[in-house]
Design a protein around this motif. Structure first.
Motif, PDB file in Angstrom:
ATOM      1  N   PRO A  43       0.809  -1.235   0.000  1.00 39.98           N
ATOM      2  CA  PRO A  43       0.000   0.000   0.000  1.00 39.98           C
ATOM      3  C   PRO A  43       0.834   1.274   0.000  1.00 39.98           C
ATOM      4  N   GLU A  44       2.049   1.201   0.508  1.00 38.84           N
ATOM      5  CA  GLU A  44       2.916   2.383   0.535  1.00 38.84           C
ATOM      6  C   GLU A  44       3.366   2.804  -0.866  1.00 38.84           C
ATOM      7  N   HIS A  45       3.204   1.911  -1.846  1.00 40.38           N
ATOM      8  CA  HIS A  45       3.609   2.211  -3.225  1.00 40.38           C
ATOM      9  C   HIS A  45       2.395   2.371  -4.148  1.00 40.38           C
ATOM     10  N   GLU A  46       1.237   2.651  -3.585  1.00 38.26           N
ATOM     11  CA  GLU A  46       0.001   2.612  -4.372  1.00 38.26           C
ATOM     12  C   GLU A  46       0.060   3.465  -5.633  1.00 38.26           C
ATOM     13  N   ALA A  47       0.465   4.710  -5.515  1.00 35.27           N
ATOM     14  CA  ALA A  47       0.460   5.607  -6.681  1.00 35.27           C
ATOM     15  C   ALA A  47       1.359   5.081  -7.792  1.00 35.27           C
ATOM     16  N   ASN A  48       2.537   4.599  -7.415  1.00 38.94           N
ATOM     17  CA  ASN A  48       3.480   4.103  -8.421  1.00 38.94           C
ATOM     18  C   ASN A  48       3.028   2.777  -9.029  1.00 38.94           C
TER      19      ASN A  48
END
Length: 201
Positions: free
Chosen positions: A66-71
């Motif tokens: 979830p910490e990389h959602e945008a990417n």
């Protein structure tokens, strides 16, 4: 005698690489590499090539990272920016083989059914094939033997009279086990040299 030539597409006829898009997102090259190696991995992408929808694949990965959602969402949201140019040296070889009239020429590709139409609109030479078998449409992919058999059976291809060209050695080994002649692609120059040595061009 070779009567049929089967091309892989990515990295043989078409240049595709996630770094083309992700370099516009990541300022740090190593940070980008870590993301591609450990988050949007090739194994994950191949699940979409094997028929999982882009939405399913994206949501599954967002849940996991979830910490990389945008990417993560950028991977398919901006997928067209990963599509490079045609590999012109190989396209020219394809043209020569096609114009010789000696061969039936097919493509066997690991590619999502949802993104393949983007490539079809961009590259006219995809219309030159006598047939294209797309993994995402068939819901199986190389190196699964059954995937090769789809092409062989659909187009009545004799493995012993066919030649398969792919950049992935894993896929070459699988084809050879089915009795298909193979060239492990590394460059257009190497491909031309090997085709010439076999008397095919």
């Amino acid at each position: 005698m070779i009567k049929t030539i089967i091309f892989d597409l990515g990295a043989v006829l078409i240049d595709w690489n996630p770094i083309y898009m992700y370099r516009t997102i990541f300022a740090d090259e190593q940070e980008m590499k870590n993301f591609l190696d450990h988050v949007t991995t090739s194994d994950w992408n191949e699940e979409q090539d094997a028929g999982r929808t882009l939405q399913e694949g994206t949501e599954w990965l967002v849940t996991k990272h979830p910490e990389h959602e945008a990417n993560i969402r950028a991977f398919y949201g901006r997928w067209d920016e990963m599509l490079g140019e045609a590999i012109e040296g190989t396209v020219e070889i394809f043209r020569e083989l096609k114009e010789s009239g000696k061969y039936k020429i097919y493509a066997l590709t690991n590619w999502s059914a949802e993104t393949f139409p983007v490539a079809q609109k961009r590259f006219d030479f995809l219309g030159w094939f006598d047939g294209i078998v797309v993994s995402g449409t068939e819901k199986m992919r190389k190196p699964t033997p059954e995937f090769y058999h789809i092409l062989l059976d659909r187009y009545d291809v004799n493995p012993a009279e066919s030649l398969f060209i792919d950049d992935n050695y894993r896929n070459i080994l699988a084809a050879e086990k089915l009795g298909i002649n193979c060239i492990h692609f590394t460059s257009p120059e190497q491909l031309r040299s090997e085709l010439d040595a076999k008397g095919l061009i």
